[in-house]
Design an enzyme around this catalytic site. Structure first.
Site, short mmCIF file in Angstrom:
data_model
loop_
_atom_site.label_atom_id
_atom_site.label_comp_id
_atom_site.label_asym_id
_atom_site.label_seq_id
_atom_site.Cartn_x
_atom_site.Cartn_y
_atom_site.Cartn_z
N ASP A 196 -18.38 -26.69 -0.29
CA ASP A 196 -19.00 -27.47 -1.37
C ASP A 196 -20.16 -28.33 -0.87
O ASP A 196 -20.19 -28.72 0.29
CB ASP A 196 -17.93 -28.35 -2.03
CG ASP A 196 -18.38 -28.88 -3.39
OD1 ASP A 196 -19.33 -28.31 -3.97
OD2 ASP A 196 -17.79 -29.86 -3.86
N ASN A 247 -16.88 -21.70 -12.19
CA ASN A 247 -18.31 -21.70 -11.85
C ASN A 247 -19.17 -20.87 -12.83
O ASN A 247 -20.39 -20.96 -12.82
CB ASN A 247 -18.54 -21.22 -10.41
CG ASN A 247 -18.13 -22.23 -9.35
OD1 ASN A 247 -17.65 -21.87 -8.27
ND2 ASN A 247 -18.28 -23.52 -9.65
C1 IPE Z 1 -15.39 -25.71 -5.85
O1 IPE Z 1 -16.57 -26.42 -5.92
C2 IPE Z 1 -15.66 -24.23 -5.96
C3 IPE Z 1 -16.28 -23.61 -4.81
C4 IPE Z 1 -16.56 -24.21 -3.68
C5 IPE Z 1 -16.55 -22.21 -4.94
P1 IPE Z 1 -17.13 -26.99 -7.30
O2 IPE Z 1 -18.39 -27.68 -6.96
O3 IPE Z 1 -17.19 -25.90 -8.30
O4 IPE Z 1 -15.99 -28.02 -7.72
P2 IPE Z 1 -16.06 -29.33 -8.59
O5 IPE Z 1 -16.74 -28.97 -9.88
O6 IPE Z 1 -16.85 -30.34 -7.82
O7 IPE Z 1 -14.66 -29.76 -8.77
C1 IPE Z 2 -20.71 -25.09 -3.57
O1 IPE Z 2 -21.80 -25.95 -3.73
C2 IPE Z 2 -21.02 -23.66 -3.94
C3 IPE Z 2 -20.36 -23.20 -5.16
C4 IPE Z 2 -19.56 -23.90 -5.90
C5 IPE Z 2 -20.66 -21.86 -5.58
P1 IPE Z 2 -22.18 -26.59 -5.12
O2 IPE Z 2 -23.13 -25.69 -5.81
O3 IPE Z 2 -20.96 -26.93 -5.89
O4 IPE Z 2 -22.91 -27.91 -4.63
P2 IPE Z 2 -22.82 -29.35 -5.28
O5 IPE Z 2 -21.37 -29.70 -5.34
O6 IPE Z 2 -23.45 -29.28 -6.63
O7 IPE Z 2 -23.56 -30.22 -4.32
MG MG Z 3 -19.81 -28.59 -5.96
#
Ligand code: IPE
Ligand code: IPE
Ligand code: MG
Length: 249
Positions: free
Chosen positions: A29, A77
């Site tokens: 993340d 997602n």
């Molecule tokens: C969790 O991250 C999912 C992945 C890393 C694929 P998210 O960014 O989607 O989670 P939340 O929304 O912060 O809980």
């Molecule tokens: C994790 O990074 C990747 C996926 C969830 C696919 P994010 O895209 O959630 O990055 P932040 O949390 O917005 O920084």
């Molecule tokens: Mg995220």
């Protein structure tokens, strides 16, 4: 521990090879925030995140980790803008095209957690190719969460076990934890010993809900595109100091 003091080589040596976590899970993340800090579009963060996937898969496999689970795309997602989803799927295809030969040579077996039927055609084909190519490999198992949700996995498992009840393969009285776990995507694998979540969020976000009952957590503010082998080694060193009791004394 003074984290700056040690080189990668020294950190590797400090790890007790007899107490390695068998299974490490990572919620990758912080890609979006990494890009935002640089005034770049979010997909640049995902692109850089892919470089870290390559680094961490190599480091884990060299270290002797037997199971590595990476959360790449959740069932939630899909709520993101279409261009970001398409960018992520493109990066997935890129990753497989770039890395599959190396994964195969390194004896890594790719296992998918999640329903890939919902993925775009090209991504689906490449993912299937990765799974098929590496299906006989006996080294590290790389579980990739794609369209993965922990609740979704449990419900899918319940449906599968009910099918087997219907078919007479198993009776309701015989259902127990040892049997039910084989109906999950991690069928036959041990539960994660260590779950890593970078990016500063202190939550599970629907990852491996059934399997993490007694997992040790390691949270960090580092954003995933900045997460290097050094952080993996530090998390394992921390893990090796934990006293796991599993409800005992
Ligand atoms: C969790 O991250 C999912 C992945 C890393 C694929 P998210 O960014 O989607 O989670 P939340 O929304 O912060 O809980
Ligand atoms: C994790 O990074 C990747 C996926 C969830 C696919 P994010 O895209 O959630 O990055 P932040 O949390 O917005 O920084
Ligand atoms: Mg995220």
């Amino acid at each position: 521990m003074d984290k700056k003091k040690y080189t990668i080589e020294e950190l590797r040596k400090k790890i007790d090879k007899t107490k390695l976590p068998k299974h490490v899970a990572i919620i990758m993340d912080g890609n979006g925030r990494w890009a935002k800090k640089r005034f770049l579009p979010r997909n640049y963060g995902h692109q850089e995140g892919m470089e870290r996937v390559i680094e961490i898969v190599g480091a884990a496999s060299n270290l002797g980790i037997k199971h590595l689970s990476l959360y790449a795309f959740s069932t939630e997602n899909w709520k993101r803008p279409m261009d970001e989803i398409q960018g992520l799927m493109k990066i997935l295809v890129q990753y497989i095209r770039r890395e599959l030969d190396k994964l195969h040579k390194n004896n890594v077996k790719v296992n998918i957690m999640g329903d890939i039927e919902k993925l775009p055609e090209l991504a689906k084909e490449e993912v299937k190719r990765a799974v098929e190519t590496t299906s006989k490999n006996t080294g590290m198992i790389l579980n990739i969460g794609l369209n993965y949700g922990g609740r979704d996995e449990i419900i899918r498992g319940v449906k599968k076990i009910l099918k087997d009840v219907e078919l007479g393969k198993i009776s309701i009285e015989n259902i127990n934890e040892d049997i039910f776990k084989n109906y999950l995507y991690t069928n036959g694998q041990p539960d994660p010993d260590l779950l890593i979540r970078p990016s500063g969020e202190l939550r599970i976000s629907n990852f491996m809900l059934y399997q993490i009952a007694y997992t040790e957590f390691w949270f960090s503010d580092i954003l995933w595109p900045d997460f290097t082998e050094e952080h993996l080694l530090l998390s394992i060193l921390d893990y090796q100091k934990r006293n796991r009791r599993f409800g005992g004394i």
